[in-house]
Scaffold this active site. Structure first.
Site, PDB file in Angstrom:
ATOM      1  CB  SER A   1      -8.479   0.464   5.649  1.00 28.58           C
ATOM      2  OG  SER A   1      -8.971   1.594   5.348  1.00 28.58           O
TER       3      SER A   1
ATOM      4  CE  LYS B   1      -4.049   1.711   2.606  1.00 25.88           C
ATOM      5  NZ  LYS B   1      -4.975   1.715   3.819  1.00 25.88           N
TER       6      LYS B   1
ATOM      7  CB  SER C   1      -8.147   3.507   2.733  1.00 25.56           C
ATOM      8  OG  SER C   1      -7.183   2.797   3.883  1.00 25.56           O
TER       9      SER C   1
HETATM   10  N1  GLN Z   1     -13.068   3.788   6.567  1.00 25.71           N
HETATM   11  C1  GLN Z   1     -12.458   4.163   7.507  1.00 25.71           C
HETATM   12  C2  GLN Z   1     -12.159   5.768   7.428  1.00 25.71           C
HETATM   13  O1  GLN Z   1     -12.449   6.211   6.691  1.00 25.71           O
HETATM   14  C3  GLN Z   1     -11.380   3.211   7.772  1.00 25.71           C
HETATM   15  C4  GLN Z   1     -10.176   3.729   7.147  1.00 25.71           C
HETATM   16  C5  GLN Z   1      -9.016   2.845   7.413  1.00 25.71           C
HETATM   17  O2  GLN Z   1      -9.101   1.833   8.081  1.00 25.71           O
HETATM   18  N2  GLN Z   1      -7.817   3.359   6.875  1.00 25.71           N
HETATM   19  O3  GLN Z   1     -11.668   6.116   8.386  1.00 25.71           O
END
Ligand code: GLN
Length: 486
Positions: free
Chosen positions: A178, A79, A154
């Site tokens: 994410s 990532k 994400s």
């Molecule tokens: N969807 C969550 C957010 O927008 C989790 C994102 C993540 O785990 N990086 O914060």
């Protein structure tokens, strides 16, 4: 099955037994990238030469009769918020458009120690803020199962690449779901370790008290093997646990007899898609047939998890993102003086969702509202943690859906609040700091993957790996590939 769809474990043994060469495999993955990337868009940077170079070294070692490590010669993606020395790390943000880290994240150092093969850096929501990868400043990533849909986020690129066959394995990060949610949307396995199990050094911070790095893989065996490589204490991360790392592959046993599985009533409430509910309930029922015991439990503060998370995460994010000021590093947009330089830089280079979170976070932290919002959210976080501590007195693992629905359509969640609500089953796990894994547990009628989430006690990744493995062996979901290839 096509080479690029095989699991890491099976490719590793094919390499060792000289059934294939690392060069062949790497070329197969590169052609797959060439064939799919235009449509899927999982990568932000592809490092073909690096992967081919690694393949060459691996093949030489094999020819000499030397042992190779689990990931040698198996092209994987990382990532784009995990620092890779000499390879651009943008966090899918314009503010880090040309950032080439001068150092490696600890996980990358550990991977280098076992001669891993980097295929490239993967797309994500800008600074990991989002649940669909639509917040990337660079491109959309599409769900390989249905290109009109999102891959989740994400870590959308991490999940989409493994599902599409354009990476054998990948690393993502999980602050509120994410790793698990995109794994669920893309029909792959995603493991979020206990907070502190894997070093965060070199992971660009989103919300430091919640962030964890973890593997995204085609099966549980691959996840256990990668955990063996990346887990462990790190002097560079004071929050990393000193507890010894077990051999996670020892948990790859099909035995859940007597395992106590908690089923929280708050997670099977309104708003969940019927097909998701049926698949998850069927998966949990199948554990009963394998000799486990299902216990109804309650996690009473679940309903406050989203509100608490969406104060704590933005508060930490607003603080962490102060460093992007156009001076220290990253992009700069000039101004008449230092204040306008900073304002111009941040205005031009941060995307809408990042700005929204900076505003929410600073508001929640401001003197007049600190007690009412941030402090209150921290108190609720403690209550959520206590819910889990209490539940784990009577059960060994907790099972829930990973997400309330299967992958949604691109553009469907334009309203940010709607997207935040999607995180209901994943954010409590980060707030509590406990480990969770998402494993495929079926498909909707439209052929979209569904994920089962298995949550464990702090630092007890072994039990969730064992539970996930036992279920995986009972089913053949993991053998299903995009495009119907088997
Ligand atoms: N969807 C969550 C957010 O927008 C989790 C994102 C993540 O785990 N990086 O914060």
């Amino acid at each position: 099955m096509e080479l690029y769809f095989e699991t890491a474990a099976s490719l590793h043994s094919m390499l060792k037994n000289k059934k294939i060469t690392a060069k062949e495999l790497t070329e197969a993955v590169i052609s797959r990238i060439d064939a799919t990337e235009n449509e899927i868009g999982a990568y932000l940077t592809v490092t073909k030469e690096n992967a081919l170079e690694n393949a060459k070294k691996t093949d030489e070692k094999i020819a000499k009769g030397e042992e190779i490590g689990f990931l040698e010669g198996l092209p994987g993606g990382i990532k784009d918020n995990i620092c890779t020395k000499g390879v651009k790390t943008t966090c899918a943000s314009k503010i880090l458009e040309n950032f080439v880290p001068p150092y490696n994240a600890t996980v990358v150092e550990k991977l280098l120690g076992v001669n891993y093969s980097l295929m490239g850096k993967l797309n994500m929501d800008e600074f990991a803020m989002g649940g669909s990868t639509e917040n990337s400043a660079y491109k959309l990533t599409k769900n390989p199962w249905d290109k009109e849909r999102v891959p989740g986020g994400s870590s959308g690129g991490a999940a989409a690449s493994v599902a599409a066959g354009s990476a054998v394995w990948s690393l993502g990060s999980d602050t509120g779901g994410s790793i698990r949610q995109p794994a669920s949307f893309c029909g792959v396995v995603g493991l979020k370790p206990t907070y502190g199990r894997v070093s965060r050094y070199g992971l660009v911070a989103y919300a430091s008290s919640l962030d964890q790095i973890g593997p995204v893989t085609r099966d549980v065996t691959d996840a256990a093997n990668i955990m063996n490589i990346i887990a462990g204490n790190d002097a560079m991360d004071s929050t990393s646990s000193k507890k010894a790392v077990p051999d996670y592959t020892k948990s790859l046993v099909k035995d859940v007899k007597g395992l106590k599985i908690g089923c929280p009533k708050e997670y099977f409430a309104d708003g969940m898609d019927k097909e998701v509910e049926n698949a998850v309930r069927a998966a949990i029922a199948s554990y009963k047939d394998m000799g486990a015991e299902i216990v109804d439990i309650s996690l009473p503060h679940t309903k406050y998890a989203i509100s608490s998370y969406y104060l704590i995460a933005p508060a930490e994010a607003a603080t962490n993102l102060q460093r992007y000021d156009g001076v220290s590093y990253g992009a700069r947009v000039d101004g008449e003086d230092i204040v306008s330089l900073m304002t111009n830089t941040r205005t031009a280079k941060f995307g809408a969702e990042v700005k929204r979170r900076i505003m929410i976070g600073n508001y929640a932290l401001s003197a007049g509202y600190y007690d009412a919002y941030y402090l209150k959210a921290l108190k609720v976080r403690t209550l959520i943690q206590q819910d889990f501590t209490e539940a784990f007195k009577s059960v060994d693992v907790i099972m829930t859906p990973t997400a309330p629905t299967a992958a949604f359509k691109i553009g469907e969640m334009e309203d940010p609040l709607k997207l935040y609500l999607q995180d209901i089953y994943t954010v409590p796990i980060n707030l509590a700091g406990v480990p969770g894994i998402s494993v495929p547990c079926g498909f909707t009628q439209n052929n979209l993957p569904i994920g089962l989430q298995i949550i464990g006690r702090p630092l007890d990744e072994e039990t969730i790996i064992r539970a996930a493995y036992a279920y995986e062996q009972e089913n053949n979901w993991k053998d299903k590939r995009v495009g119907g290839e088997n």
